[in-house]
Design a protein around this motif. Structure first.
Motif, PDB file in Angstrom:
ATOM      1  N   ALA A 135       0.834  -1.209   0.000  1.00 30.21           N
ATOM      2  CA  ALA A 135       0.000   0.000   0.000  1.00 30.21           C
ATOM      3  C   ALA A 135       0.864   1.252   0.000  1.00 30.21           C
ATOM      4  O   ALA A 135       0.595   2.222  -0.716  1.00 30.21           O
ATOM      5  N   ASP A 136       1.913   1.239   0.792  1.00 27.92           N
ATOM      6  CA  ASP A 136       2.848   2.366   0.841  1.00 27.92           C
ATOM      7  C   ASP A 136       3.554   2.533  -0.507  1.00 27.92           C
ATOM      8  O   ASP A 136       3.652   3.644  -1.049  1.00 27.92           O
ATOM      9  N   ALA A 137       4.014   1.417  -1.074  1.00 26.19           N
ATOM     10  CA  ALA A 137       4.771   1.468  -2.327  1.00 26.19           C
ATOM     11  C   ALA A 137       3.950   2.015  -3.486  1.00 26.19           C
ATOM     12  O   ALA A 137       4.480   2.714  -4.358  1.00 26.19           O
ATOM     13  N   PHE A 138       2.643   1.738  -3.498  1.00 27.63           N
ATOM     14  CA  PHE A 138       1.811   2.118  -4.637  1.00 27.63           C
ATOM     15  C   PHE A 138       0.895   3.307  -4.342  1.00 27.63           C
ATOM     16  O   PHE A 138      -0.097   3.517  -5.026  1.00 27.63           O
ATOM     17  N   GLY A 139       1.247   4.080  -3.318  1.00 27.86           N
ATOM     18  CA  GLY A 139       0.611   5.377  -3.130  1.00 27.86           C
ATOM     19  C   GLY A 139      -0.729   5.379  -2.438  1.00 27.86           C
ATOM     20  O   GLY A 139      -1.491   6.341  -2.580  1.00 27.86           O
ATOM     21  N   ALA A 140      -1.044   4.344  -1.673  1.00 25.76           N
ATOM     22  CA  ALA A 140      -2.313   4.356  -0.930  1.00 25.76           C
ATOM     23  C   ALA A 140      -2.275   5.425   0.157  1.00 25.76           C
ATOM     24  O   ALA A 140      -1.213   5.794   0.660  1.00 25.76           O
ATOM     25  N   SER A 141      -3.459   5.905   0.509  1.00 27.72           N
ATOM     26  CA  SER A 141      -3.552   6.944   1.542  1.00 27.72           C
ATOM     27  C   SER A 141      -3.732   6.350   2.934  1.00 27.72           C
ATOM     28  O   SER A 141      -3.631   7.074   3.925  1.00 27.72           O
ATOM     29  N   GLY A 142      -3.997   5.048   3.029  1.00 34.62           N
ATOM     30  CA  GLY A 142      -4.143   4.418   4.332  1.00 34.62           C
ATOM     31  C   GLY A 142      -4.597   2.976   4.208  1.00 34.62           C
ATOM     32  O   GLY A 142      -5.012   2.526   3.132  1.00 34.62           O
ATOM     33  N   VAL A 143      -4.491   2.261   5.314  1.00 40.57           N
ATOM     34  CA  VAL A 143      -4.925   0.864   5.390  1.00 40.57           C
ATOM     35  C   VAL A 143      -5.837   0.727   6.606  1.00 40.57           C
ATOM     36  O   VAL A 143      -5.553   1.280   7.681  1.00 40.57           O
ATOM     37  N   ILE A 144      -6.936  -0.011   6.436  1.00 39.76           N
ATOM     38  CA  ILE A 144      -7.866  -0.297   7.526  1.00 39.76           C
ATOM     39  C   ILE A 144      -7.933  -1.810   7.699  1.00 39.76           C
ATOM     40  O   ILE A 144      -8.130  -2.540   6.713  1.00 39.76           O
ATOM     41  N   VAL A 145      -7.768  -2.288   8.916  1.00 32.94           N
ATOM     42  CA  VAL A 145      -7.889  -3.720   9.219  1.00 32.94           C
ATOM     43  C   VAL A 145      -9.169  -3.902  10.018  1.00 32.94           C
ATOM     44  O   VAL A 145      -9.322  -3.313  11.093  1.00 32.94           O
ATOM     45  N   THR A 146     -10.092  -4.710   9.476  1.00 33.01           N
ATOM     46  CA  THR A 146     -11.405  -4.823  10.102  1.00 33.01           C
ATOM     47  C   THR A 146     -11.638  -6.204  10.710  1.00 33.01           C
ATOM     48  O   THR A 146     -11.077  -7.210  10.282  1.00 33.01           O
ATOM     49  N   GLY A 147     -12.531  -6.203  11.715  1.00 34.33           N
ATOM     50  CA  GLY A 147     -13.014  -7.452  12.293  1.00 34.33           C
ATOM     51  C   GLY A 147     -11.999  -8.125  13.204  1.00 34.33           C
ATOM     52  O   GLY A 147     -10.970  -7.562  13.588  1.00 34.33           O
ATOM     53  N   HIS A 148     -12.302  -9.361  13.560  1.00 39.01           N
ATOM     54  CA  HIS A 148     -11.430 -10.164  14.409  1.00 39.01           C
ATOM     55  C   HIS A 148     -10.225 -10.573  13.569  1.00 39.01           C
ATOM     56  O   HIS A 148     -10.334 -11.406  12.677  1.00 39.01           O
ATOM     57  N   ALA A 149      -9.064  -9.969  13.839  1.00 42.09           N
ATOM     58  CA  ALA A 149      -7.922 -10.104  12.942  1.00 42.09           C
ATOM     59  C   ALA A 149      -6.637 -10.290  13.728  1.00 42.09           C
ATOM     60  O   ALA A 149      -6.568 -10.021  14.932  1.00 42.09           O
ATOM     61  N   ALA A 150      -5.593 -10.734  13.021  1.00 40.80           N
ATOM     62  CA  ALA A 150      -4.254 -10.717  13.598  1.00 40.80           C
ATOM     63  C   ALA A 150      -3.880  -9.274  13.933  1.00 40.80           C
ATOM     64  O   ALA A 150      -4.471  -8.326  13.409  1.00 40.80           O
ATOM     65  N   ASP A 151      -2.874  -9.115  14.788  1.00 40.76           N
ATOM     66  CA  ASP A 151      -2.547  -7.792  15.302  1.00 40.76           C
ATOM     67  C   ASP A 151      -1.594  -7.042  14.366  1.00 40.76           C
ATOM     68  O   ASP A 151      -0.546  -7.558  13.987  1.00 40.76           O
ATOM     69  N   VAL A 152      -1.982  -5.828  14.024  1.00 44.70           N
ATOM     70  CA  VAL A 152      -1.138  -4.949  13.205  1.00 44.70           C
ATOM     71  C   VAL A 152       0.226  -4.750  13.857  1.00 44.70           C
ATOM     72  O   VAL A 152       1.246  -4.589  13.164  1.00 44.70           O
TER      73      VAL A 152
END
Length: 281
Positions: A135-152
């Motif tokens: 996401a960083d490499a291709f110019g995204a403005s942010g990342v959202i991790v939703t729901g019951h997930a592994a830890d960022v």
């Protein structure tokens, strides 16, 4: 302060590496690696503690960090630094305890060029870190991790991001409803953000979707794909065309392909705008 035994302070650091609940309760995490620590410092994250190898001559980079970063400093024995470093064959000269940022969707900049990625219920910390890096490499403005997930903020996720975690907003949200409420606010401000999900049964190839518009790109769980709630929220589902024997792509790999296509379209659109020019070689 010198730490040479497994005292209470060392046990706190060890817990930050292994225990998600402790990270959340203390509001901090342990960062390993030269580039991630350098990126955390460069991007203004709150560094609370710096741990350094008490038994070696430090590099200029490590000395500069210790001299310039406003943080509590600890001289830690080489044996204990090795235990906290996460690698069997090397001992880090520096480790950092960094404060967790707020999980506030308003940290993600909204605007006509926004490209935000949602990773729905990922189970692999490594995949989270890899997706953040892409996401960083291709110019995204942010990342959202939703729901019951592994830890960022799991060490594996932080390492896999190779520092990109510190370069763009990454926000955890409890469910798709919280994100959709934010999307509604963004749209109310006049930004026509589209919601597109990556799915092997998508009606369009990724290249056929218009990623030059403000976009929320959804990537599903590694095993089960997108949740029903996210599927219903999508304006469009897109697929990554495949011709080999593989039945599917790794979730982070699929995200990378879609992000590349987004960046390719946006770059081409920028070249076509009046006033821009292209070098012909």
């Amino acid at each position: 302060m010198r730490v040479s035994g497994r005292n209470a302070r060392f046990q706190q650091w060890e817990a930050l590496l292994r225990n998600r609940t402790k990270r959340q309760r203390r509001g901090e995490f342990l960062v390993q690696g030269v580039r991630p620590i350098a990126m955390a410092i460069e991007h203004g994250w709150q560094v609370r503690e710096l741990l350094y190898d008490a038994d070696v001559q430090l590099s200029g980079w490590a000395r500069k960090a210790l001299d310039t970063v406003r943080a509590e400093r600890f001289a830690v024995s080489r044996e204990l630094m090795h235990e906290l470093g996460g690698k069997a064959d090397t001992v880090p000269e520096l480790l950092a305890v960094v404060a967790l940022p707020e999980d506030d969707l308003c940290r993600i900049p909204a605007g006509p060029t926004m490209l935000t990625v949602v990773f729905d219920r990922p189970t692999s910390p490594g995949n989270i870190g890899t997706l953040i890096r892409s996401a960083d490499a291709f110019g995204a403005s942010g990342v959202i991790v939703t729901g019951h997930a592994a830890d960022v903020y799991d060490p594996k996720a932080v390492r896999a991001s190779t520092g990109s975690l510190f370069a763009l907003p990454v926000v955890r949200a409890p469910s798709h409803q919280a994100v959709l409420s934010w999307v509604a606010d963004v749209r109310a401000d006049g930004i026509g953000i589209g919601i597109v999900g990556a799915d092997e049964h998508g009606a369009l190839d990724a290249a056929e979707y218009n990623f030059t518009q403000p976009t929320l790109t959804l990537i599903g769980n590694e095993t089960n794909g997108l949740s029903v709630g996210w599927r219903e929220a999508c304006d469009q589902l897109v697929r990554v065309p495949m011709s080999g024997a593989a039945s599917s792509l790794n979730a982070a790999a699929a995200a990378t392909v879609v992000l590349y296509e987004s960046a390719r379209q946006r770059s081409a659109a920028a070249r076509r705008r009046p006033g821009s020019w292209t070098h012909l070689g």
